[in-house]
Design a protein around this motif. Structure first.
Motif, short mmCIF file in Angstrom:
data_model
loop_
_atom_site.label_atom_id
_atom_site.label_comp_id
_atom_site.label_asym_id
_atom_site.label_seq_id
_atom_site.Cartn_x
_atom_site.Cartn_y
_atom_site.Cartn_z
N CYS A 40 -29.17 -24.55 -4.02
CA CYS A 40 -29.86 -24.82 -4.63
C CYS A 40 -31.06 -25.43 -3.98
N SER A 41 -32.47 -25.14 -4.47
CA SER A 41 -32.90 -23.74 -5.06
C SER A 41 -33.64 -22.98 -4.51
N ILE A 42 -33.88 -22.30 -4.29
CA ILE A 42 -34.59 -21.18 -4.25
C ILE A 42 -35.71 -20.31 -4.54
N GLU A 43 -36.79 -20.65 -4.36
CA GLU A 43 -37.98 -20.83 -4.61
C GLU A 43 -38.21 -18.61 -4.49
N THR A 44 -38.56 -17.99 -5.64
CA THR A 44 -39.11 -16.01 -5.50
C THR A 44 -40.10 -15.46 -5.51
N HIS B 43 -29.23 -21.54 -7.46
CA HIS B 43 -30.66 -22.52 -8.62
C HIS B 43 -31.84 -21.29 -7.87
N ILE B 44 -32.27 -20.94 -9.38
CA ILE B 44 -33.59 -20.02 -8.41
C ILE B 44 -35.19 -20.54 -9.22
N GLN B 45 -35.85 -20.45 -8.46
CA GLN B 45 -36.66 -21.12 -8.96
C GLN B 45 -37.75 -20.21 -9.00
N LYS B 46 -38.60 -20.51 -9.88
CA LYS B 46 -40.23 -18.99 -9.94
C LYS B 46 -39.65 -17.67 -10.28
N LEU B 47 -38.72 -17.70 -10.66
CA LEU B 47 -38.90 -15.99 -10.60
C LEU B 47 -39.75 -15.04 -11.80
N ILE B 48 -40.10 -14.33 -11.29
CA ILE B 48 -41.05 -13.55 -12.36
C ILE B 48 -40.51 -12.00 -12.99
N ASP C 1 -40.36 -38.99 -13.21
CA ASP C 1 -38.61 -39.48 -13.23
C ASP C 1 -38.21 -38.21 -14.59
N ASP C 2 -36.90 -39.81 -15.12
CA ASP C 2 -36.01 -38.96 -16.48
C ASP C 2 -36.99 -39.60 -16.99
N VAL C 3 -37.72 -38.89 -18.17
CA VAL C 3 -38.06 -38.80 -19.35
C VAL C 3 -37.88 -37.88 -20.38
N PRO C 4 -37.91 -38.30 -21.80
CA PRO C 4 -37.33 -37.45 -22.47
C PRO C 4 -38.01 -35.85 -23.06
N SER C 5 -39.17 -35.61 -22.29
CA SER C 5 -39.86 -35.05 -22.08
C SER C 5 -40.46 -33.87 -20.58
N TYR C 6 -39.71 -33.37 -20.41
CA TYR C 6 -39.77 -32.62 -18.95
C TYR C 6 -41.17 -32.17 -19.31
N PRO C 7 -41.85 -31.59 -18.55
CA PRO C 7 -42.96 -30.90 -18.02
C PRO C 7 -42.30 -29.96 -17.75
N PHE C 8 -43.13 -28.36 -18.00
CA PHE C 8 -41.88 -27.02 -17.23
C PHE C 8 -42.06 -27.24 -15.66
N THR D 195 -41.94 -18.68 -13.34
CA THR D 195 -42.95 -19.42 -12.43
C THR D 195 -43.48 -19.91 -13.87
N GLY D 196 -43.86 -19.99 -15.09
CA GLY D 196 -43.81 -20.12 -15.56
C GLY D 196 -43.84 -20.52 -17.14
N GLU D 197 -43.97 -21.00 -18.40
CA GLU D 197 -43.51 -21.17 -19.93
C GLU D 197 -43.85 -19.96 -20.23
N ASP D 198 -44.94 -19.83 -20.58
CA ASP D 198 -44.59 -18.18 -21.09
C ASP D 198 -44.21 -17.20 -19.96
N GLU D 199 -44.30 -17.01 -19.06
CA GLU D 199 -43.19 -16.12 -18.27
C GLU D 199 -41.75 -16.18 -19.21
N VAL D 200 -41.50 -14.44 -19.10
CA VAL D 200 -40.76 -13.68 -19.95
C VAL D 200 -39.09 -13.63 -18.45
N ILE D 201 -38.46 -14.46 -18.70
CA ILE D 201 -36.70 -13.68 -17.99
C ILE D 201 -36.23 -13.21 -18.63
N ASP D 202 -36.22 -11.97 -18.29
CA ASP D 202 -35.84 -10.89 -18.62
C ASP D 202 -34.21 -10.37 -17.89
#
Length: 863
Positions: free
Chosen positions: A621-625, A647-652, A592-599, A677-684
């Motif tokens: 909107c939105s494709i997982e890759t 809208h692209i989700q889970k880009l490696i 739901d709409d909360v102040p701090s979203y999980p990734f 794919t995760g908050e530690d995955e780099v978007i280049d």
């Protein structure tokens, strides 16, 4: 109104005339004749459009044209459905063709008979057209005439054109006159201003007349100039015209031939009505609730308030029933009440004045329930699917439709309910009386929309569009639905059974082009939908549907597939057969709409690998890759050159360069959302050398080595969201501060440094700033001249230790400050200062909100 139906029909004749192999002898000629005859009618319809309301005979003829156009369109589309086969090539294809020809011989004879009947009907209508042929010349001539009038010049009128700043020495006498008029003895009075010519009497009095204090104090205002030689009848007629024009009511008929006493009687009656409903007395307590309810129905429309007040003044003040009846049946009251009928006529003027292409769009708004907030893009996609929107060179139909909406807004026929943060409209609403008095009545009268469950009990013989709100008891005969084009259900709990009942009519729903089941209680994809070969718009948004069947590939006319907030996670390969698809909307929010979203607060869907074959797509909107074919899928995206939103989700990380290569081909892109794919995955995305220059919204969720070098070149950017970027030695503000159109900026876990410095001259158009999760942040500096237009500031989970007041000292336009999960020391000192009245920099902000989520939920207080 009829012209829209005819133009739409003419545009669809071509495919039928091209099917020469399937047409029986003579049918092609009959269809061509019908087309030519309607073509000849169209020019007359454009001129007759504005006169239809005031000419009952012409109105009947226009209705005949409209119904004939609809019926012929139905016949031809049924023809296409029954005979539009693909035979294949070679000898087998020939055998299929012969077999189909034999099997459909009866159907084709039926069609030939139906077309012949339609031709006879058109001939009869054409004879009616001939009766108006002479009038057509007069109408056309009237539309070209300019009607210039000449009059003697009244030099006193020149003084009325002066702006108050151009006049000197009137402040004191103006104030004195206003006091005499407003503040002192409330009895009737006459004030005289005398003096030599050129002294400024007319100018002074006009400024008093136009003053807002005076305007608000008196309900009626008239400006009359009396010359040395005057006729009392002329003056009285002028007063009457101004009084009625001010409340936008028609001037009483026959005043031009009335004597002075009769004219005085009209003015006297008018002014008597201008006293509020209870004269000088207050509202009785037993009518207060109903009075407020009726006033709410008027929704601030002055004309409605005056007219309905006049009606209520004639009712028994001791009877609650009479007032309650008026509240419940304002529409019915219109039929027998002269006061309200005149209001309806006045409101109708705005509708009559609409160009033909807006009338159908405007009346279509009746499909939405009363007090419904109408989503901007939902309405546009519906208009397009219904065929209401004309093609214009260099523009998509959606862009043309947005122009239509802007026209209706500028005419005050639709109201903006909610704005997006980037300044665009999010939702609309319709004035309640507008909807009841004009939209619903005319829509039903012209068989544009039929409303199930509302006051109207008489249904048209052939329902074209059906809107069902809440539960509907099915009591109608199936014949009403043989030509149904659109079915929309709102808050329906029994939508599946209703759909099945309606589909069981003679031709089922074979002609249905729009099916909107948003929010329905569905858990499986309705089988009835797979038979709707003409369907252009399908919405199952907010249902519990989980699987889309392969056979959806049958719906080859589909343009919009709205599956938002469903449980669908994959689309079958057969979706690629839908070459007309313009919008695929499929993702679900997991929290739901909360102040701090999980990734991972959203999930998308697994798309077919060859998605690039859907060349008409504008929104995806939105494709997982992150699956085996993700790289190929991203390469395919580059073929979708019509895309406006991606809208692209889970880009490696490894696929960043492939995505960049595709983005360089998407020159029409306006909105880009990329989530790793995760908050530690780099978007280049730094290899992107030629970014889409029309991009307005950019959202990057994932780690960044640095801010992509191309962002500062995107001068169209309005909204930027950088979340979980985790930049260490890079200041994100350096790359963003000079964007000339940036209105909204959100930085969540973007920066791990201890300081953010907003430099002078930066962020010149920024209105909304959100800072979240910057746990290393200790100091926030805002220099004078930075963010001069900032109105809303949100700071969450930032452990600022320095006093916040110094950071907002130069944000003089700040209207809302929200602080959440901040350091205890900062919140304590802030609250203490505000309670003692010490911190004027914070105290001057109209709204300050402080919240805390440590207890597992979000709560806070306004200070």
């Amino acid at each position: 109104m009829a012209e829209s139906a005819v133009i739409h029909l003419l545009a669809n004749f071509a495919p039928f005339l091209q099917q020469e192999a399937n047409l029986l002898t003579g049918v092609r000629e009959e269809i061509q004749y019908i087309r030519d005859e309607f073509d000849r009618m169209t020019a007359f319809l454009r001129v007759a459009d504005a006169m239809e309301e005031n000419n009952p005979e012409l109105k009947v003829w226009v209705k005949q044209v409209r119904e004939a156009a609809y019926d012929i369109g139905d016949v031809l589309e049924l023809y296409m459905l029954r005979l539009g086969h693909r035979y294949g090539a070679g000898f087998r294809g020939f055998l299929r063709k012969v077999s189909c020809f034999i099997k459909t011989l009866k159907a084709r004879h039926q069609i030939a008979s139906e077309v012949q009947r339609m031709k006879s009907r058109v001939i009869d209508i054409s004879k009616g057209h001939q009766r108006y042929h002479d009038r057509y010349g007069m109408l056309e001539q009237g539309s070209r005439s300019t009607g210039l009038n000449t009059a003697c010049h009244d030099y006193r009128g020149d003084a009325l054109l002066l702006h108050e700043s151009e006049v000197v020495g009137i402040d004191k006498p103006k104030s004195q006159l206003i006091r005499w008029l407003v503040d002192e003895d409330p009895r009737l009075k006459v004030l005289s201003v005398s003096g030599m010519g050129g002294l400024g009497k007319t100018t002074l009095l006009k400024k008093v007349f136009d003053d807002s204090v005076v305007k608000n104090h008196f309900q009626s205002h008239v400006w009359i100039t009396v010359s040395e030689s005057f006729k009392i009848e002329v003056l009285l007629k002028g007063i009457i015209k101004q009084l009625f024009e001010e409340i936008k009511q028609p001037v009483p008929q026959g005043i031009d031939n009335m004597a002075a006493n009769s004219l005085k009687g009209i003015i006297n009656a008018f002014l008597q009505q201008k006293r509020k409903t209870f004269m000088e007395n207050s509202c009785p307590s037993h009518l207060e609730r109903l009075s407020k309810a009726i006033l709410n129905r008027c929704q601030g429309l002055p004309l409605a308030i005056v007219a309905i007040s006049g009606l209520l003044s004639t009712k028994d003040k001791s009877s609650v029933d009479e007032w309650d009846k008026i509240y419940r049946s304002l529409g019915a009251e219109l039929q027998g009440n002269d006061i309200l009928l005149s209001m309806k006529k006045i409101l109708s003027l705005s509708y009559i004045d609409l160009p033909y292409y807006l009338k159908l769009c405007f009346l279509y708004l009746s499909v939405f329930p009363e007090d419904c907030f109408i989503d901007h893009w939902r309405l546009i996609r519906l208009w397009v699917a219904e065929g209401f929107v004309e093609m214009k060179p260099g523009m998509t139909k959606e862009e043309v439709a947005e122009g239509y909406l802007n026209e209706l807004i500028n005419r005050s026929l639709v109201q903006v309910a909610k704005m997006r943060r980037d300044g665009r409209v999010a939702t609309y609403r319709i004035h309640g009386l507008w909807r009841e008095i004009i939209i619903v009545s005319k829509s039903g009268e012209q068989n544009i929309v039929t409303l199930a469950g509302e006051q109207s009990t008489e249904w048209p013989e052939k329902v074209r569009r059906l809107s069902i709100n809440n539960h509907w008891e099915y009591t109608q005969q199936s014949k009403h639905f043989t030509r149904l084009r659109s079915l929309l259900m709102f808050n329906a709990t029994d939508s599946l059974s209703t759909l099945s009942i309606i589909a069981s009519s003679n031709d089922g729903l074979r002609l249905l082009t729009v099916l909107d089941l948003r929010g329905a209680s569905l858990e499986t994809f309705p089988n009835e939908v797979l038979k709707l070969l003409q369907l252009r718009y399908l919405s199952l948004r907010g249902t519990k549907v989980k699987i889309i069947p392969k056979s959806i590939g049958k719906l080859q006319n589909l343009e919009t597939l709205d599956l938002k907030q469903t449980y669908v996670t994959e689309l079958p390969d057969d979706i690629l057969k839908l070459q007309r698809l313009r919008h695929i909307l499929l993702y679900r929010c997991l929290v739901d709409d909360v102040p701090s979203y999980p990734f991972e607060y959203q999930c998308g869907f697994k798309a077919p690998t060859e998605i690039g074959s859907l060349s008409s797509l504008q929104k995806l909107c939105s494709i997982e890759t992150n699956h085996d074919n993700g790289t190929i899928l991203l390469r395919e995206v580059g073929k979708l050159t019509q895309l406006r939103k991606l809208h692209i989700q889970k880009l490696i990380n490894e696929d960043g360069r492939v995505l960049c290569s595709s983005l360089e081909k998407l020159s029409n892109l306006r909105s880009l959302i990329v989530r790793a794919t995760g908050e530690d995955e780099v978007i280049d995305l730094d290899s992107l050398s030629s970014p889409p220059q029309l991009l307005r919204t950019l959202c990057l969720d994932g780690s960044l080595y640095k801010i992509p070098h191309w962002i500062p070149s995107l001068h169209s950017l309005v909204r930027v969201f950088l979340r979980w970027s985790k930049l260490r030695d890079v200041d994100p503000l350096e790359s963003l501060q000079d964007l000339p159109n940036l209105v909204e900026l959100e930085l969540v876990q973007t920066h791990e440094g201890e300081q953010l410095r907003f430099k002078a001259g930066g962020f010149q158009r920024l209105v909304i700033l959100c800072l979240g999760g910057l746990k290393g942040l200790r100091c926030m500096k805002v220099e004078a001249g930075s963010m001069p237009h900032l109105e809303e500031l949100f700071i969450r989970e930032c452990k600022l230790v320095e006093e916040l007041s110094s950071a907002i000292e130069h944000l003089t336009n700040l209207k809302y400050l929200q602080l959440g999960d901040m350091s205890n020391g900062l919140i304590s000192s802030l609250s203490r200062d505000l309670e003692r009245g010490n911190n004027w920099k914070i105290a001057r902000i109209p709204k300050v909100w402080i919240g805390d989520s440590k207890l597992g939920y979000w709560e806070g207080n306004y200070l």
